[in-house]
Design a protein around this motif. Structure first.
Motif, PDB file in Angstrom:
ATOM      1  N   ASP A  14      -3.157   9.172  -0.631  1.00 18.65           N
ATOM      2  CA  ASP A  14      -2.983   7.907   0.060  1.00 18.65           C
ATOM      3  C   ASP A  14      -2.075   7.060  -0.813  1.00 18.65           C
ATOM      4  OD1 ASP A  14      -4.851   8.449   2.136  1.00 18.65           O
ATOM      5  OD2 ASP A  14      -6.482   8.008   0.737  1.00 18.65           O
ATOM      6  N   ILE A  15      -1.081   6.465  -0.230  1.00 13.39           N
ATOM      7  CA  ILE A  15      -0.270   5.524  -0.997  1.00 13.39           C
ATOM      8  C   ILE A  15      -0.788   4.146  -0.625  1.00 13.39           C
ATOM      9  CG2 ILE A  15       2.064   4.738  -1.491  1.00 13.39           C
ATOM     10  CD1 ILE A  15       2.891   7.632  -0.546  1.00 13.39           C
TER      11      ILE A  15
ATOM     12  N   PRO B 147      -1.841  -0.004  -0.726  1.00 10.54           N
ATOM     13  CA  PRO B 147      -1.043  -1.240  -0.625  1.00 10.54           C
ATOM     14  C   PRO B 147      -0.511  -1.726  -1.977  1.00 10.54           C
ATOM     15  CG  PRO B 147      -3.112  -1.499   0.556  1.00 10.54           C
ATOM     16  CD  PRO B 147      -3.158  -0.152  -0.059  1.00 10.54           C
TER      17      PRO B 147
ATOM     18  N   GLU C 125       0.662   0.165  -4.180  1.00  3.25           N
ATOM     19  CA  GLU C 125       1.747   1.077  -4.558  1.00  3.25           C
ATOM     20  C   GLU C 125       2.923   1.018  -3.596  1.00  3.25           C
ATOM     21  OE1 GLU C 125       1.605   3.369  -7.284  1.00  3.25           O
ATOM     22  OE2 GLU C 125       0.054   1.876  -7.733  1.00  3.25           O
ATOM     23  N   THR C 126       2.672   0.643  -2.344  1.00  2.00           N
ATOM     24  CA  THR C 126       3.735   0.771  -1.342  1.00  2.00           C
ATOM     25  C   THR C 126       4.926  -0.140  -1.643  1.00  2.00           C
ATOM     26  OG1 THR C 126       2.339  -0.633   0.041  1.00  2.00           O
ATOM     27  CG2 THR C 126       2.466   1.678   0.651  1.00  2.00           C
TER      28      THR C 126
ATOM     29  N   LYS D  89       6.513  -0.492  -4.491  1.00  2.00           N
ATOM     30  CA  LYS D  89       7.514   0.293  -5.232  1.00  2.00           C
ATOM     31  C   LYS D  89       8.223   1.279  -4.304  1.00  2.00           C
ATOM     32  CE  LYS D  89       4.019   1.877  -8.186  1.00  2.00           C
ATOM     33  NZ  LYS D  89       3.510   2.586  -9.335  1.00  2.00           N
ATOM     34  N   TRP D  90       7.442   1.878  -3.416  1.00  2.00           N
ATOM     35  CA  TRP D  90       8.046   2.826  -2.468  1.00  2.00           C
ATOM     36  C   TRP D  90       9.119   2.144  -1.636  1.00  2.00           C
ATOM     37  CZ3 TRP D  90       7.132   8.046  -1.193  1.00  2.00           C
ATOM     38  CH2 TRP D  90       6.223   8.688  -2.041  1.00  2.00           C
ATOM     39  N   GLN D  91       8.796   0.932  -1.181  1.00  2.00           N
ATOM     40  CA  GLN D  91       9.766   0.231  -0.336  1.00  2.00           C
ATOM     41  C   GLN D  91      11.020  -0.134  -1.127  1.00  2.00           C
ATOM     42  OE1 GLN D  91       7.214  -2.858   1.102  1.00  2.00           O
ATOM     43  NE2 GLN D  91       6.374  -1.592   2.740  1.00  2.00           N
TER      44      GLN D  91
ATOM     45  N   GLU E 227      12.949   3.069  -1.316  1.00  2.00           N
ATOM     46  CA  GLU E 227      13.521   3.421  -0.007  1.00  2.00           C
ATOM     47  C   GLU E 227      14.708   2.509   0.318  1.00  2.00           C
ATOM     48  OE1 GLU E 227       9.186   4.976   1.562  1.00  2.00           O
ATOM     49  OE2 GLU E 227       9.980   3.086   2.332  1.00  2.00           O
TER      50      GLU E 227
ATOM     51  N   GLU F 285       8.252  10.931  -5.060  1.00  2.00           N
ATOM     52  CA  GLU F 285       7.132  11.004  -5.995  1.00  2.00           C
ATOM     53  C   GLU F 285       7.632  11.223  -7.418  1.00  2.00           C
ATOM     54  OE1 GLU F 285       7.249  12.468  -3.090  1.00  2.00           O
ATOM     55  OE2 GLU F 285       5.371  12.106  -2.016  1.00  2.00           O
TER      56      GLU F 285
ATOM     57  N   SER G 166       6.291  -8.607  -3.343  1.00  2.00           N
ATOM     58  CA  SER G 166       5.381  -9.260  -2.406  1.00  2.00           C
ATOM     59  C   SER G 166       5.546 -10.760  -2.598  1.00  2.00           C
ATOM     60  CB  SER G 166       3.936  -8.870  -2.710  1.00  2.00           C
ATOM     61  OG  SER G 166       3.540  -9.388  -3.954  1.00  2.00           O
TER      62      SER G 166
END
Ligand code: ATP
Ligand code: MG
Length: 430
Positions: free
Chosen positions: A11-12, A14, A16-17, A19-21, A24, A311, A328
């Motif tokens: 699960d990624i 909230p 962590e997301t 950094k993902w964004q 991306e 990843e 955020s």
């Protein structure tokens, strides 16, 4: 309930997301700079697509695919990689006929491989990859490599290394193959059963074996570089020349062989050399695949691409102890006291959001003090407070949480005032 995520998936959350964004976004932005356009293909394909294009002597096809029969008795496979699907789509939609060539595409999405889970190795992972199809210009090999390097640079990575090799053209590979068979055949019984199978089918893949990697014959194996014909050697020299023009440092590793069968000429990997990155150091891999389009039923069109997982990029950033900017942010937290004020809060929060101001409110009827704590935790720039007094004056108290300054603002000009205050706040931060 004791159901957990399946092994090899995660699960990624909230936390962590964010950094993902960021990653991306920087990927999409880089592709825009380079003029690679996004393509989205299905998550599953006919199994045959992968056995034909990835190659049936590869680890992917032999042990890692999630293959299943659907209710119509078709054999389908969750995509283990992206190139096969992109090339299938290229042929299916006759992209070779597009007026602008080469066709430059990128994809980003989940891939599935049945692997033993370890750090940096998952059963579902997200790959970003690009494909440039329709040009055999060594300058595009350098462009493709530079795009990957550029993504890592923008992510803040410094401790990375580019390794390249040339697998040559078919003629070069045939003579090298002969040399490999002669080299390994006398001692093949000392190798794993996979390698024994590979000896006749695809001896090049022995060099990529993870089981026998320390065998002494590996180090003395005939090097592809010595078998490149004149044309292939000239092509490789050009690629290196362009990389030098771009000031991209590289190492040549004559034993670098990529996982897929259809690679030829340029092959490359980008690794992390950060201390403590762990056993798996490859961040990205790619190469040229002239011939693959034909295998999938299209006209002869040369291609080159790479793939990297998000990843491993994130692990590399962590290994270099880099941090991410916090993306955020909350402009306004709106607090109401009493039943009548609550209605106004609901209305205001909506109005602010409609005006592109990030806003939030309480939904648990908590005390004003607790709501103020929430505003702090959410890193709100401002708080708006509406009590009976304010309601009477048709106004709200606007408080700047960084300075503590507050002012009474009429509802009629509230959105305008909040906008101005945010601009002033942002200016002051600079
Ligand atoms: P490896 O040698 O690590 O198994 P590979 O040759 O199978 O890699 P590719 O098929 O070339 O890898 O995939 C390109 C990139 O995708 C890799 O460099 C890596 O960043 C990423 N990747 C591959 N498999 C996984 C996985 N199971 N989990 C996370 N990332 C992966
Ligand atoms: Mg693998």
């Amino acid at each position: 309930m004791d159901i957990k995520v399946p092994r090899g998936t995660q699960d990624i959350l909230p936390t962590e997301t964010g950094k993902w964004q960021i990653v991306e976004d920087l990927i999409r932005e880089t592709c825009r700079m380079y003029q690679y356009k996004e393509i989205r293909t299905p998550i599953f394909e006919h199994t045959e697509l992968f056995t034909r294009s990835v190659g049936d002597t590869t680890d992917i096809v032999q042990k890692e695919m999630y293959t299943f029969q659907d209710r119509g008795d078709r054999s389908l496979t969750l995509r283990p990689e992206g190139t096969a699907s992109v090339v299938r789509s290229y042929v299916e939609h006759k992209m070779f006929g597009y007026p602008d060539q080469p066709v430059k595409l990128y994809y980003m999405g989940p891939m599935f491989r049945y692997e033993r889970q370890q750090a940096g190795r998952y059963r579902q992972f997200v790959q970003f990859g690009i494909e440039a199809i329709g040009s055999a210009d060594p300058a595009i090999d350098a462009e493709v490599i530079s795009l990957a390097m550029s993504v890592y640079q923008k992510a803040g990575l410094k401790q990375i290394k580019l390794v390249i090799n040339s697998l040559g053209d078919t003629e070069s590979r045939v003579s090298h193959k002969e040399a490999l068979v002669n080299h390994f055949a006398p001692h093949i019984d000392e190798f794993c059963s996979d390698c024994q199978n590979r000896l006749q089918k695809n001896p090049l893949r022995i060099l990529d074996c993870k089981v026998d990697r320390e065998h002494s014959l590996m180090k003395t194996a005939p090097s592809l570089t010595d078998y490149l014909n004149e044309e292939s050697a000239a092509y490789f020299a050009k690629v290196k020349e362009y990389l030098s023009v771009l000031n991209i440092p590289f190492e040549v590793d004559p034993n670098l062989v990529r996982g897929l069968d259809y690679y030829n000429h340029t092959a490359f990997e980008i690794m992390s050399v950060a201390e403590g990155f762990g056993a798996i150091t490859t961040l990205a891999g790619g190469g040229r695949y002239n011939g693959l389009v034909e295998v999938l039923g299209g006209p002869s069109s040369p291609g080159i691409g790479f793939a990297m997982s998000i990843e491993r990029l994130l692990l590399a950033v962590e290994a270099e102890k880099n941090t991410w900017a916090d993306n955020s942010s909350l402009d306004v937290y709106v607090i109401g006291m009493g039943e009548a004020a609550k209605k106004k809060v609901v209305e205001l929060v909506y109005e602010l959001r409609q005006n592109n101001i990030t806003a939030d409110q309480d939904f648990l009827d908590r005390k004003i003090k607790t709501q103020m704590k929430s505003a702090d935790r959410l890193k709100a720039k401002f708080v708006l407070v509406i009590g009976d007094d304010e309601l009477e004056k048709q106004s709200a108290m606007l408080k700047d949480l960084s300075t503590g300054n507050q002012q009474l603002v009429p509802f009629s000009t509230l959105t305008e005032q909040v906008k101005n205050s945010i601009s002033t706040w942002v200016e002051a931060e600079k």
